[in-house]
Write a protein that holds these residues in place. Structure first.
Motif, mmCIF file in Angstrom:
data_model
loop_
_atom_site.group_PDB
_atom_site.id
_atom_site.type_symbol
_atom_site.label_atom_id
_atom_site.label_comp_id
_atom_site.label_asym_id
_atom_site.label_seq_id
_atom_site.Cartn_x
_atom_site.Cartn_y
_atom_site.Cartn_z
ATOM 1 N N THR A 188 -9.678 71.799 48.635
ATOM 2 C CA THR A 188 -8.329 71.875 48.961
ATOM 3 C C THR A 188 -7.670 72.553 49.860
ATOM 4 N N MET A 189 -7.595 73.955 48.367
ATOM 5 C CA MET A 189 -6.551 75.053 48.857
ATOM 6 C C MET A 189 -7.226 75.673 49.492
ATOM 7 N N LEU A 190 -8.926 75.454 49.669
ATOM 8 C CA LEU A 190 -9.944 76.367 50.971
ATOM 9 C C LEU A 190 -9.616 76.036 51.981
ATOM 10 N N MET A 191 -9.666 74.014 51.960
ATOM 11 C CA MET A 191 -10.114 73.896 53.448
ATOM 12 C C MET A 191 -8.646 74.023 54.300
ATOM 13 N N ASP A 192 -7.361 74.027 52.934
ATOM 14 C CA ASP A 192 -5.659 74.282 54.300
ATOM 15 C C ASP A 192 -5.895 75.300 54.792
ATOM 16 N N MET A 193 -6.537 75.864 54.431
ATOM 17 C CA MET A 193 -6.471 77.739 55.362
ATOM 18 C C MET A 193 -7.405 78.047 56.321
ATOM 19 N N PHE A 194 -8.457 77.697 56.160
ATOM 20 C CA PHE A 194 -9.444 76.757 57.293
ATOM 21 C C PHE A 194 -8.286 76.246 58.224
ATOM 22 N N PHE A 195 -7.532 75.221 58.203
ATOM 23 C CA PHE A 195 -7.426 74.233 59.377
ATOM 24 C C PHE A 195 -5.720 74.792 59.700
ATOM 25 N N GLU A 196 -5.255 76.005 58.892
ATOM 26 C CA GLU A 196 -4.270 76.730 59.582
ATOM 27 C C GLU A 196 -4.528 77.872 60.509
ATOM 28 N N LEU A 197 -5.725 78.430 59.730
ATOM 29 C CA LEU A 197 -6.580 79.470 60.918
ATOM 30 C C LEU A 197 -7.307 79.575 62.212
ATOM 31 N N VAL A 198 -7.796 77.912 62.294
ATOM 32 C CA VAL A 198 -9.087 78.038 62.771
ATOM 33 C C VAL A 198 -8.334 77.578 64.651
ATOM 34 N N PRO A 199 -8.856 78.890 65.468
ATOM 35 C CA PRO A 199 -7.614 78.820 66.489
ATOM 36 C C PRO A 199 -8.136 77.226 67.837
ATOM 37 N N VAL A 200 -7.414 76.497 67.024
ATOM 38 C CA VAL A 200 -8.001 75.311 68.296
ATOM 39 C C VAL A 200 -6.243 74.235 68.362
ATOM 40 N N ARG A 201 -6.068 73.567 69.525
ATOM 41 C CA ARG A 201 -4.989 73.203 69.148
ATOM 42 C C ARG A 201 -4.986 71.773 68.912
ATOM 43 N N ARG A 202 -6.158 70.767 69.269
ATOM 44 C CA ARG A 202 -6.690 70.032 69.138
ATOM 45 C C ARG A 202 -7.921 69.177 67.422
ATOM 46 N N LYS A 203 -6.766 69.312 67.054
ATOM 47 C CA LYS A 203 -7.724 69.675 65.432
ATOM 48 C C LYS A 203 -6.510 68.431 64.553
ATOM 49 N N ARG A 204 -7.112 68.160 63.583
ATOM 50 C CA ARG A 204 -6.869 67.157 62.503
ATOM 51 C C ARG A 204 -6.639 66.995 61.167
ATOM 52 N N ARG A 205 -5.801 66.488 60.329
ATOM 53 C CA ARG A 205 -6.460 67.350 58.608
ATOM 54 C C ARG A 205 -5.679 65.761 57.994
ATOM 55 N N ALA A 206 -6.438 65.158 57.618
ATOM 56 C CA ALA A 206 -5.988 63.739 57.459
ATOM 57 C C ALA A 206 -7.074 63.034 55.411
ATOM 58 N N HIS A 207 -6.175 62.508 54.514
ATOM 59 C CA HIS A 207 -7.159 62.317 53.594
ATOM 60 C C HIS A 207 -7.720 61.783 54.212
ATOM 61 N N PHE A 208 -8.891 61.428 53.789
ATOM 62 C CA PHE A 208 -10.562 60.641 54.398
ATOM 63 C C PHE A 208 -9.830 58.809 54.605
#
Length: 406
Positions: free
Chosen positions: A86-106
């Motif tokens: 989760t820690m690594l995925m959250d870093m990716f989510f914060e850094l990926v240069p995309v406006r239309r992105k979504r992070r959620a519990h499945f």
């Protein structure tokens, strides 16, 4: 900051990870470094795709109308609990240069999908939409809102989810959606022993074709190492206890955003005021003053692995119903082997101060004994082993669903 082929100036997952190592927040782990490198590569690929789309005026104007979209394979990261997924995925989510992105519990994402499907069916009955099949329009709407999806705890336990996943994600991937997911099991083990699993099998192939499957193997459960140093029963229930439970909650949830969740069971709703993934936090009043019963407590235990309870008072015969509920709650959490973190007005053996000889007094002896046992190192170690061994198991026959309260 890092300049990558002139495309984008941004920090990398590796840089963020190295900073945490230098600050002492995490211990350097070669397996985590390997995953960080793959996440950075995916950020590069996504960045390059965005630049390519903008490089041509025609591509910018008409790119979203193309029948064939460039496919970007996402990542499916699986491994045991506390490995840092989760820690690594959250870093990716914060850094990926995309406006239309979504992070959620499945689970929350799928609850949203089912709500949208139901609304479409209602609209079809009312004649306000023309498509009979709700999956294509729901998938289009989801892809329009976010073309990078990050899911934590990708797990399938509900037959309703299992039956729509193949068609839903086929449509999402066809619309160019990129998936990054964490899970405790490999794709081949999703929905293991589930009802009508043969109908679910095609989804596994779809998932493996559209993501690179990576195992995050590590000998250490870093989250558990931190939790082992935290108290699980704090008394008295004063400001210092509040601070201690806040610290434990922050460590347990890794400071992820919390939300209120509703658990629906057989037409009723159980409200969970604070939830992060598989952890939930309640006050004593919310669990025991409210008119909850055995089925409600079991539903909570099925949905969550760790339960926090704030401000348990000393009980007596003047609070007979809350006392009975508390006894039932602890029995349920004990029987389902949950991790319990509590702040209480007094020690377990002094939590009931009612008349001796009454039924509640006899029953509370068992409750006090269980509360003491649930604080022990043997209990907590067994919880950790069982929790890891059972990851990915299907909750058979459950009619419970959960959704976030918006």
């Amino acid at each position: 900051m890092h300049l990558r082929d002139g495309l984008q100036t941004h920090a990398t997952v590796r840089q963020r990870y190295d900073h945490l190592v230098e600050s002492g927040a995490v211990v350097r782990d070669t397996e985590q470094l390997r995953i960080a490198a793959r996440l950075d590569k995916l950020i590069d690929t996504i960045s390059a795709k965005r630049v390519a789309q903008k490089s041509s005026a025609l591509g910018w104007l008409f790119g979203r109308k193309r029948e064939v979209r460039e496919v970007v394979k996402g990542l499916y990261i699986h491994g045991g609990v506390g490995r840092g997924k989760t820690m690594l995925m959250d870093m990716f989510f914060e850094l990926v240069p995309v406006r239309r992105k979504r992070r959620a519990h499945f689970n929350d994402f799928m609850a949203d999908v089912h709500d949208r499907i139901q609304k479409h069916r209602q609209a079809r009955k009312e004649g306000t939409v023309k498509e009979d099949d709700p999956i294509p329009p729901v998938a289009r709407a989801l892809a329009e809102e976010a073309w990078v999806l990050c899911f934590d705890e990708f797990t399938v336990t509900d037959i309703a989810d299992a039956m729509v996943l193949s068609r839903l994600f086929s449509a999402l991937f066809a619309d160019g959606v990129v998936l990054v997911a964490t899970s405790n099991v490999a794709p081949v083990n999703l929905y293991r022993d589930g009802l009508n699993r043969q109908l679910f099998i095609p989804f596994i192939g779809i998932l493996e074709r559209h993501t690179e499957v990576l195992a995050l193997d590590s000998d250490k459960d870093y989250r558990l190492e931190k939790l082992n140093n935290l108290p699980v029963y704090v008394t008295p229930a004063d400001a210092s206890a509040d601070a201690a439970l806040d610290t434990a909650w922050s460590t347990m949830t890794e400071d992820l955003p919390e939300k209120a969740v509703e658990i629906r069971i057989k037409g009723r709703t159980v409200e969970v005021p604070r939830a992060v993934e598989r952890a939930a936090r309640f006050s004593f009043a919310e669990l025991c003053d409210a008119p909850l019963g055995a089925r409600d407590y079991l539903a909570i235990a099925e949905r969550f692995d760790t339960i926090f309870i704030d401000h348990v008072p000393v009980l007596d015969q003047t609070r007979r119903n809350p006392t009975k509920r508390f006894i039932l709650l602890i029995d349920t959490l004990y029987d389902t082997h949950k991790r319990l973190v509590i702040s209480a007005e007094d020690r377990p053996e002094r939590l009931y101060a009612g008349r001796p000889g009454v039924t509640e007094a006899f029953e509370f002896d068992r409750t006090a004994s269980r509360l003491i046992e649930m604080q022990s190192r043997d209990w907590l170690d067994a919880w950790a082993e069982r929790h890891e061994a059972n990851e990915g198991d299907v909750i058979g026959g459950s009619e419970m669903t959960a959704r976030a309260i918006s």
